[in-house]
Design an enzyme around this catalytic site. Structure first.
Site, PDB file in Angstrom:
ATOM      1  N   CYS A  77      41.666  28.086  39.547  1.00 35.24           N
ATOM      2  CA  CYS A  77      42.668  27.423  40.436  1.00 35.24           C
ATOM      3  C   CYS A  77      43.836  26.407  39.622  1.00 35.24           C
ATOM      4  CB  CYS A  77      42.269  26.645  41.528  1.00 35.24           C
ATOM      5  SG  CYS A  77      43.285  26.196  43.004  1.00 35.24           S
ATOM      6  N   HIS A 175      39.619  31.404  44.139  1.00 40.55           N
ATOM      7  CA  HIS A 175      38.549  30.503  43.840  1.00 40.55           C
ATOM      8  C   HIS A 175      37.566  31.955  44.025  1.00 40.55           C
ATOM      9  CE1 HIS A 175      39.359  26.568  43.720  1.00 40.55           C
ATOM     10  NE2 HIS A 175      40.431  26.791  44.652  1.00 40.55           N
ATOM     11  N   GLU A 177      34.449  31.870  43.362  1.00 43.45           N
ATOM     12  CA  GLU A 177      33.149  31.115  43.846  1.00 43.45           C
ATOM     13  C   GLU A 177      33.049  31.391  45.377  1.00 43.45           C
ATOM     14  OE1 GLU A 177      35.690  27.622  43.691  1.00 43.45           O
ATOM     15  OE2 GLU A 177      35.507  29.596  42.505  1.00 43.45           O
TER      16      GLU A 177
END
Length: 195
Positions: A77, A175, A177
């Site tokens: 990001c 993202h 994650e």
């Protein structure tokens, strides 16, 4: 294997650590140049405003350390955007790893671009076992245009680079994650690079 997550006060740190733990990896959180340089893999996260984040990197001297790293580095990001030449956000000079200037979205669509969107044109081992048109989760108001280092793209009013690669540096705008199993697959792919 030692994985270092760069700690500069602008990170999505906890969800990243949890994702790595679910994959069976431990990561150190560090702002120490020696620890970052000696790690096998480095993750450069980022959430927040580009100018403030760059100020923090400069205060710790990490703005000099990061572009010289020789092991695999993954910017996430804002981390990816800071690896670029510059950003229109706060008129920020970047680290100059990727030769691209980050732009503000100019679209009638809602900004920031928040939520799930597809990635396509996948061109790297970073995307092993990740199919074309996989949905990944994003939150951003600025984007990197398409350039020769683009290894994945997304469309949101305009096509932009959802991932970049140059030598040992990788960047993803989304993202991983926070992107379920296929996001974790990307993290796994990164950790296993050059193993």
């Amino acid at each position: 294997m030692e994985i270092a997550i760069i700690d500069y006060g602008a990170g999505n740190i906890k969800s990243l650590q949890f994702a790595l733990q679910r994959l069976g990896y431990q990561a150190i959180l560090s702002a120490d140049a020696a620890a970052i340089k000696s790690a096998d893999k480095v993750i450069f996260p980022g959430v927040g405003q580009a100018n403030n984040a760059m100020r923090k990197l400069k205060a710790s001297g990490l703005d000099v350390v990061i572009p010289k790293l020789t092991q695999p580095v993954l910017g996430i990001c804002l981390g990816m955007q800071l690896l670029c030449s510059s950003s229109e956000e706060g008129n920020t000079e970047g680290l100059g790893v990727f030769d691209v200037d980050v732009k503000r979205f100019k679209t009638s669509l809602k900004i920031p671009h928040v939520g799930w969107n597809t990635i396509s044109g996948l061109q790297s081992t970073l995307f092993t076992n990740i199919p074309e048109k996989t949905f990944m989760y994003s939150v951003h108001s600025f984007y990197a245009p398409l350039v020769k280092e683009t290894i994945a793209l997304t469309n949101y009013g305009t096509q932009f680079s959802s991932a970049l690669q140059k030598n040992n540096f990788y960047g993803v705008q989304f993202h991983p994650e926070k992107s379920s199993k296929l996001g974790e697959q990307l993290i796994k792919n990164f950790v296993e690079l050059c193993e």
